[in-house]
Design an enzyme around this catalytic site. Structure first.
Site, PDB file in Angstrom:
ATOM      1  N   ASP A   1       0.850  -1.186   0.000  1.00 26.98           N
ATOM      2  CA  ASP A   1       0.000   0.000   0.000  1.00 26.98           C
ATOM      3  C   ASP A   1       0.890   1.243   0.000  1.00 26.98           C
ATOM      4  O   ASP A   1       1.920   1.287   0.691  1.00 26.98           O
ATOM      5  CB  ASP A   1      -0.898   0.004   1.238  1.00 26.98           C
ATOM      6  CG  ASP A   1      -1.954   1.087   1.185  1.00 26.98           C
ATOM      7  OD1 ASP A   1      -3.017   0.828   0.597  1.00 26.98           O
ATOM      8  OD2 ASP A   1      -1.713   2.189   1.730  1.00 26.98           O
TER       9      ASP A   1
ATOM     10  N   ASP B   1      -4.258   2.576  -4.827  1.00 37.27           N
ATOM     11  CA  ASP B   1      -2.827   2.573  -4.511  1.00 37.27           C
ATOM     12  C   ASP B   1      -2.398   1.265  -3.856  1.00 37.27           C
ATOM     13  O   ASP B   1      -1.421   1.229  -3.115  1.00 37.27           O
ATOM     14  CB  ASP B   1      -2.490   3.752  -3.596  1.00 37.27           C
ATOM     15  CG  ASP B   1      -3.270   3.715  -2.288  1.00 37.27           C
ATOM     16  OD1 ASP B   1      -4.272   2.980  -2.219  1.00 37.27           O
ATOM     17  OD2 ASP B   1      -2.878   4.414  -1.339  1.00 37.27           O
TER      18      ASP B   1
END
Length: 220
Positions: free
Chosen positions: A101, A144
Site C-alpha cells: 500500500d 494505490d
C-alpha cells in the site's frame, strides 16, 4: 487453458475439419474440383481459427490487465491465487504473498493532482516489476494497492529481503514527493484456505501501515 492457447486450438480445429472433409469426399467421390475446394477450405478454416483465437487471447489478456500500469488486475489475482494454492496443497509446496500500500497517497493526489498520482503509480509498478523475477506475479489490486505473488521465492526471509530492497528504492526514487510504501508479507503453508490467507495478509499489511514505510512478515 483455452484462452491462453486459443490461436493454436482453433487453427488446429480448422485443420481437422478441413482434412476430415477432404478424406470423407474420397469415400464419396464428387470430382477433382471438390478436392481442391476442401484443400482451400482447410486453409481458410485454419487461418480463420488462428485470427479468431488471437482476438480471444487479446481480449482475455485485456480483461485481466490493469489499464493504467499494465500489471495484472484483481480479477487475475484471485483466479491465479486459487490455482497456485491448489497446486501447492497438492504438491506440498510453499508460497509467499506481499500486499503493498502507498503511504498517504490521498494527500499526494490532493497536493499534486491525479495526473501526477497516476505517474507515480506507474513508477511504483515499474519498480515492482524490475525488483521481482519474471515468473513472479505483480498485481495492481486497485487504487494505490498492489500485490506480488512470489512463485520463485518460497522463503519468507527471501521475500522480506526482496521487498525491503523495493521499499528503499521507492523511498529514494520519489524523495521529492515523500512517497513510501508499506508491505505485509505472508508465507502460505499447506492446506491453507485462500480466504484465510487473504484475511491474514490484510492484517499483516495493516500492521505495516501503522508504522508506515515498513516491511512486515507473518508465518503461520
Amino acid at each position: 487453458m483455452f484462452y491462453k492457447h486459443a490461436r493454436f486450438i482453433l487453427s488446429m480445429l480448422g485443420v481437422v475439419i478441413g482434412i476430415t472433409g477432404y478424406y470423407l469426399q474420397l469415400y464419396c467421390p464428387v470430382g477433382h474440383e471438390r478436392s481442391l475446394l476442401w484443400i482451400g477450405s482447410t486453409l481458410v478454416f485454419s487461418i480463420g481459427g488462428f485470427i479468431i483465437g488471437r482476438i480471444i487471447e487479446t481480449l482475455s489478456i485485456r480483461s485481466h490487465t490493469d489499464y493504467l500500469t499494465g500489471l495484472w488486475n484483481r480479477r487475475y489475482f484471485h483466479l491465479k491465487l486459487r490455482e497456485i494454492v491448489g497446486r501447492i496443497n497438492k504438491d506440498k509446496g510453499q508460497l509467499c504473498i506481499a500486499m503493498i500500500d502507498v503511504d498517504g497517497f490521498k494527500k499526494i493526489n490532493d497536493l499534486y493532482g491525479h495526473v501526477t498520482g497516476d505517474v507515480l503509480l506507474c513508477g511504483i509498478a515499474a519498480i515492482l516489476k524490475e525488483g521481482t523475477s519474471n515468473n513472479d506475479i505483480v498485481i495492481r489490486l486497485g487504487g494505490d494497492e498492489f500485490a506480488v505473488v512470489f512463485t520463485q521465492t518460497n522463503s519468507l526471509k527471501n521475500a522480506l529481503e526482496i521487498m525491503e530492497r523495493i521499499r528503499r528504492r521507492v523511498e529514494n526514487t520519489f524523495l521529492s514527493y515523500h512517497l513510501t510504501i508499506s508491505t505485509g508479507i505472508i508465507s502460505l503453508e499447506q492446506e491453507q484456505d485462500v480466504k484465510d490467507l487473504l484475511i491474514k495478509a490484510d492484517q499483516t499489511l495493516y500492521k505495516a501501515k501503522e508504522q508506515k514505510n515498513a516491511v512486515i512478515g507473518y508465518k503461520w
